[in-house]
Design an enzyme around this catalytic site. Structure first.
Site, PDB file in Angstrom:
ATOM      1  CG  ASP A   1      37.758  42.481  42.331  1.00  0.00           C
ATOM      2  OD1 ASP A   1      38.633  42.026  41.575  1.00  0.00           O
ATOM      3  OD2 ASP A   1      37.261  41.842  43.269  1.00  0.00           O
TER       4      ASP A   1
ATOM      5  CG  ASP B   1      35.336  39.894  46.772  1.00  0.00           C
ATOM      6  OD1 ASP B   1      36.346  40.207  46.109  1.00  0.00           O
ATOM      7  OD2 ASP B   1      35.177  38.757  47.265  1.00  0.00           O
TER       8      ASP B   1
ATOM      9  CG  ASP C   1      34.886  37.559  42.254  1.00  0.00           C
ATOM     10  OD1 ASP C   1      35.652  37.541  41.291  1.00  0.00           O
ATOM     11  OD2 ASP C   1      34.739  38.547  42.996  1.00  0.00           O
TER      12      ASP C   1
END
EC number: 7.2.2.10
Length: 1241
Positions: free
Chosen positions: A789, A785, A465
């Protein structure tokens, strides 16, 4: 006024009520939480007088929460219980000893030793008959003969030592893992309001009456009733099997259950049941967390002949479990299906685990063959020598003597097997992993699944990310576009008209989660603390920079007055809040990705604060002149807008109608600086052969700018940057299905995937893992997070969840939690992972050298001298050295930066490289030459009596003592050689940093001195002179010199050497075994080999699987796996008055991530997320704005080429080129620039 429910309380409940001094009892609350929807509302309103009155009964305030008085909290725990599930008692030391005794080879050795012991006391009539063979005859020898029992006793004693050491290791491992488990549980906290303050409280400390703040991504730790909610949607599939998200509201369904996930919205609840009294706790109890009780019932049932017609609990696809009602047709049908069920593929084991099991099986086979051959040759030699050459008759009185010989031969054979079987391998793995995990905590890696630690060493790709991982997650507004003016710096509030300023302040203050706050800095002169969503904190900071007070606005409009909230999710990419105007009507504030919100705006505020028309052309100009320049500076762009409604209330559920005709207030640019240490970390990854890809929801320009700053992209590189839509268009066929061939053309060059959804991330990860392009298969690590996900984190070989910004759902799906959300911590995890791999390889190099030498010496000695130069007890000591001590010494080497200078090992790279094979064979050659010289010529060199062909029960000889002592000392010095496995010259490098290694080597040497000098008959040793000791020491040190010679030989020149310890290759997998993992293939080989008892080798897998005691959370699959699958649930356990609906209970929600619930204390860890059960393809959820695409032809026409960093044009259709300098990019023209820019909040 007395509530009606006071009059209907049962007598026992009243007693409990008086005792606890609360207005309701545990059983009443349990029954209340079993109700749903209207039934629950009726019960709350009729019997309790509403939620507010229920709070009064529980002596709590819906706004202030509990006071936090310790006496009050303790009283609540006594009355309503603790929020923990009682863990299963750990195994006692005696139980661990009993388990260690189950080892097959030790059992055989014990039996042989007992037979030897018994026979040593037996004095047959023909003992002194010369026809019975060679027996001690001198007076001195007769004393020794009478002490023949010592050998058997010594073997038994050695076995006891080995067992005790094994049991102690298991005990210490379990203790350590439970300690790590406690650490993980302490990390699990929940937002609780106490004394008016929002605090983060460990879930185990939550009590009935607490007011909990519920938000998106939370895993509910207890049962509760909603007090206030905003667009709250819960995933209850973990309890009800219902896959659709359930809307929760005060007027429809306020019941919130433990173990369920908050998928959308926010709210507050009053906790009504905790621990075993919560719905999850009740079901876990029914499913048999307390196994002892279940076992007793099963035994009683068998004794009484109770027919087993109870329900079967079945697992399906490794992730789902379903409990069917009694005698239901559905249950009968499922039983039929069960009979026809084919074995379902299990989740793939770790790469190292598969290779180790395969190698252990191969070594075990070879050891068994050598052991059997040794026994056969010894017996054959004895038979030929006595009955053929010496022509002795088989006399009845000689039978016990012969049996003693045969037992001796058998003991030698079994001892060869004990040495050959790499029993220390699982211990080395466990010690190395446990040591690494403990140290990784200091490097901000909280490992939940131990095997993830070593898997990380194999990682070839990291999909990371952006926000918080590569960047600091310290967001601030640095630019703004308000009233037609682009402010490059935050302006003074004086430049805005009051009504514009009010719109900005209200639009941000009200339309943000009230849990997001800006707090004063902890230290004077520090930065203000950001609590909650970082993007919202940046906007609140913008309000503060404008000298305004957002809290004053929130006090005027508290959460209870918010009329309707459309919370942010991955589909909306925006958030909207509706409030009532004091003068009538409604006002809705919206914020979100600038492209998405602007597309819904038809007006915009001008310099005078008036709303003027906002046409498509104006929108395109704004994108080109404002949003794109901001994005090229690496800023995230957020648009703030509003809309007024008249008194006629619209249909709030029709979002497409509500979220239109907005008026744009402002567009702000939010900066999230790249972490200063990240570029260096990414450079290290590149050096280590690991490809870093950035997967983000931001627009392509922002993502590309950040990727360039990080070093993921560099000018001149031939790499791709794609948006999610373009990525999907390139990899899917006409039916919308992902084609691996198309994906294989994209992912090798893909470096940035922008504007992506969680589904896109999962598709990319799955595609890379499943790809067969390239020499080796990829091992992928992923960071995540958010709640969505989960699938990607589950699919990845190693899933990293953010410890600070990550949701509970993401943490449950992960293998490792980054406690600092920092990318550099991932690089440290790579170092530790590779260090584990190297530690195991070091141990293997050392152990296999010992194995080869010990087995060949025993075998050759048996063939030539009819005896083994290394006695049984001596071999057990050697086994202890090379198993327990060596694994401790070699598995605790700390990692170094040099580990990052090598390429990843890959899935199919062998455990034993050609360099290691060179070292093993080279050192084995040296040791064998030395041992054979000592065995066959040592007595002449040292001028001592020969120990060869000694009679039965003969005393220990100096000759064989020197052989044994030299052998052990060579192993000790070779242990130093084994510290380096890649051809390094300096084997002493960093040795003083490893205190454990130095201690083990020194301790072993001291023990060896005592064994030789004082071991006597039990160890078959006699004391040596100083000169003999010096010679033994000199030969041992020769190992170091010989090691230098071997390392000087280039491995390339030794082409005849082969590698060993490969993973299972595709060519070796039969068609009917395609779904099985590495372990399964190894087991299939065993079955073919007809070595059934040798399955004791699977201790290796069992010991590595001690990992499970460390894994967090739990699944009911884990509960049921420990039970006999034929055992049914006893429906009688469920009281009729509180019948729990378990028809499809927990359907598609119980997963493999955590397998042993009894190791968990916190109920918070008990459920995993249903999204983790991933089908082959996940349907892609269309975004709201996708429906507004004006013309698909234009869209496809718009994306025709991809511009690479070096300016080369590729045939890939992509609207977003990869040029680093945004000012030099020639963007293709289209009707709407927005088609190229879509950003997520």
């Amino acid at each position: 006024m007395t509530n009606p429910s006071d009059r209907v309380l049962p007598a026992n409940s009243m007693a409990e009520s008086r005792e606890g001094d609360f207005g309701c009892t545990v059983m009443e609350l349990r029954k209340l939480m079993e109700l749903r929807s209207r039934d629950a509302l009726t019960q709350i309103n009729v019997h309790y007088g509403g939620v507010q009155n229920l709070c009064s009964r529980l002596k709590t305030s819906p706004v202030e929460g509990l006071s936090g008085n310790p006496a009050d909290l303790e009283k609540r725990r006594q009355v309503f219980g603790h929020n923990v599930i009682p863990p299963k008692k750990p195994k006692t030391f005696l139980e661990l000893v009993w388990e260690a005794l189950q080892d097959v080879t030790l059992i055989i050795l014990e039996i042989a030793a007992i037979i030897s012991l018994v026979l040593s006391f037996y004095r047959p009539a023909g003992e002194e008959n010369e026809l019975c063979g060679q027996v001690a005859t001198t007076p001195e020898d007769e004393n020794e003969a009478q002490a023949g029992w010592i050998e058997g006793a010594a073997i038994l004693f050695s076995v006891i030592i080995v067992v005790l050491v094994t049991a102690f290791n298991d005990w210490s491992k379990e203790k350590q893992f439970r300690g790590l488990q406690c650490r993980i549980e302490q990390e699990q906290k929940f937002s609780i309001i106490r004394n008016g303050q929002l605090i983060q409280l460990p879930v185990a400390e939550i009590v009935v009456g607490d007011i909990a703040q519920v938000k998106y991504g939370d895993l509910l730790p207890a049962d509760g009733i909603l007090i206030q909610g905003n667009d709250l949607k819960i995933d209850e599939s973990s309890l009800t099997g219902e896959s659709d998200h359930v809307k929760k509201s005060l007027d429809k369904d306020p019941m919130l259950l433990s173990g369920t996930h908050v998928m959308e919205g926010s709210g507050r609840m009053v906790v009504t049941a905790v621990g075993v009294n919560s719905q999850t706790g009740i079901i876990l109890t029914l499913l048999g967390v307390n196994e002892d009780d279940e076992g007793e019932k099963k035994k009683k049932g068998k004794k009484q002949g109770v027919p087993e017609n109870r329900n079967k609990a079945k697992t399906q696809d490794g992730v789902a479990l379903e409990i069917q009602p009694l005698n239901s047709q559905e249950g009968i049908d499922n039983e039929e299906k069960d009979k026809k069920a084919v074995k379902v593929p299990k989740k793939e084991k770790s790469v190292l685990q598969g290779k180790l099991t395969r190698l252990a099986v191969q070594i075990g086979k070879a050891g068994l063959l050598m052991s059997a051959l040794t026994v056969f040759i010894l017996i054959l030699y004895f038979v030929i020598d006595n009955f053929v050459i010496n022509r002795r008759p088989w006399l009845p009185e000689c039978t016990p003597i012969y049996i003693q010989y045969f037992v001796k031969f058998f003991i030698i054979g079994i001892t060869v097997l004990v040495v050959a079987v790499p029993e220390g391998l699982p211990l080395a793995v466990t010690i190395s992993l446990a040591y690494s995990v403990k140290k990784m905590m200091k490097d901000n890696n909280l490992v939940r699944h131990l095997d993830a630690c070593e898997t990380m060493g194999n990682a070839t790709a990291i999909c990371s990310d952006k926000t918080g991982t590569l960047t600091m997650n310290r967001m601030t507004v640095v630019q703004a576009y308000i009233g037609g003016i682009h402010y490059r710096q935050i302006p003074s509030p004086d430049v805005f008209l009051p009504k514009v300023l009010d719109l900005i302040v209200n639009g941000i203050s009200i339309n943000s989660a009230y849990t997001s706050k800006i707090l004063p800095p902890e230290k004077e002169g520090g930065l203000p603390r950001q609590v909650g969503n970082k993007t919202e904190c940046a906007l609140l900071g913008f309000v503060t920079d404008l000298k305004q007070d957002y809290q004053a606005v929130r006090n005027e409009v508290p959460e209870e007055k918010l009329y309707k909230v459309y919370t942010f999710n991955s589909v909306r990419k925006s958030m909207s809040t509706v409030i009532r105007n004091p003068n009538g009507g409604f006002r809705m504030y919206s914020k979100g990705a600038s492209e998405i919100i602007l597309r819904k705006c038809n007006r915009i505020l001008d310099r005078k604060g008036e709303a003027v028309p906002f046409k498509n052309k104006d929108r395109d100009d704004m994108v080109r002149t404002v949003i794109e320049p901001m994005a090229c500076d690496g800023l995230r762009t957020i648009c703030i807008a509003y809309r007024d409604f008249d008194d006629t209330e619209p249909s709030w559920d029709n979002e497409n109608e509500i979220l239109t005709e907005l008026t744009c207030i402002a567009v702000v640019g939010i900066e999230d600086p790249v972490r200063p240490e990240v570029p260096d970390a990414i450079a290290k990854c590149k050096q280590a052969g690991i490809t870093v890809r950035m997967v983000t929801g931001d627009n392509i320009n922002t993502a590309r700018a950040i990727a360039t700053k990080c070093g993921i992209l560099t000018p001149g590189d031939d790499f791709l940057c794609l948006e999610g839509k373009e990525f999907n268009r390139l990899i899917r066929n006409e039916k919308g299905e992902v084609e691996q061939e198309k994906l294989d053309k994209i992912w090798p060059k893909l470096r940035v995937l922008a504007r992506s959804s969680p589904t896109d991330k999962h598709t990319l990860v799955k595609g890379i893992i499943d790809s067969t392009v390239g020499e080796h298969r990829q091992v992928v690590a992923v960071t995540g997070d958010g709640t969505n996900d989960g699938p990607a984190l589950k699919k990845a070989d190693v899933g990293f969840a953010m410890g600070i910004a990550g949701t509970d759902v993401a943490k449950e799906a992960s293998d490792i939690i980054l406690t600092d959300d920092n990318f550099t911590s991932i690089v440290k995890a790579v170092m530790w992972g590779r260090n584990v791999y190297d530690s195991i390889s070091k141990f293997l190099q050392f152990q296999l050298t010992v194995n080869v030498v010990a087995v060949i010496v025993a075998f050759t000695g048996a063939c030539i001298t009819q005896d083994s130069p290394l006695k049984a007890v001596q071999m057990l000591w050697v086994n202890l050295i090379m198993d327990t001590f060596a694994s401790l010494a070699l598995a605790t080497e700390p990692p170094t930066e040099s580990l990052l200078k090598r390429r990843p090992y890959g899935r199919n790279k062998p455990l034993i490289s050609r360099t290691m094979m060179k070292n093993i064979l080279g050192h084995a050659f040296y040791q064998l030459i030395v041992i054979f010289i000592l065995v066959f010529a040592g007595e002449k060199f040292f001028d001592i009596d020969s120990g060869r062909k000694a009679p039965l029960h003969s005393p220990p000889s100096q000759h064989y003592t020197i052989v044994f002592n030299t052998f052990v000392l060579m192993q000790l010095f070779n242990e130093i050689n084994s510290r380096k496995i890649h051809g390094e010259k300096n084997v002493f490098s960093g040795i003083y940093r490893n205190i454990i290694f130095c201690s083990v080597v020194l301790g072993t040497f001291i023990c060896q001195i005592f064994i030789v000098e004082f071991g006597g008959k039990p160890f078959s040793c006699t004391s040596l002179s100083l000169s003999q000791w010096l010679w033994c020491l000199f030969i041992g040190i020769g190992e170091l010199l010989w090691g230098q010679f071997i390392s000087a030989i280039p491995t390339r020149s030794l082409k005849f050497l082969k590698e060993a310890g490969h993973g299972t290759t595709k060519e070796e997998i039969t068609k009917d075994a395609e779904g099985l993992d590495e372990i399964d293939h190894a087991e299939m080989e065993l079955r073919r080999g007809q070595i059934l008892w040798f399955r004791g080798l699977n201790r290796i897998q069992t010991q590595i699987d001690v990992i499970n005691t460390f894994q967090t959370g739990a699944s009911f699959k884990g509960v049921l796996r420990r039970q006999n699958m034929g055992q049914h649930l006893d429906v009688k356990l469920v009281p009729s008055s509180s019948y729990i609906k378990v028809v499809k209970a927990f359907h598609s929600s119980l997963h493999e991530s955590i397998q042993k619930p009894y190791n968990q204390k916190s109920i918070h860890s008990f459920m995993t997320h249903p999204e983790f059960a991933i089908e082959e393809e996940l349907p892609r959820t269309p975004l709201l704005d996708e429906e507004e695409e004006e013309n698909p032809d234009k869209a496809s026409k718009f994306g025709t080429r991809v511009l690479l960093l070096d300016g080369e044009v590729t045939p890939y259709a992509n609207t977003n080129n990869n040029a680093v300098d945004c000012n030099q990019v020639q963007l293709p023209q289209s009707d709407s620039s927005l088609q190229s820019l879509e950003t997520s909040v």
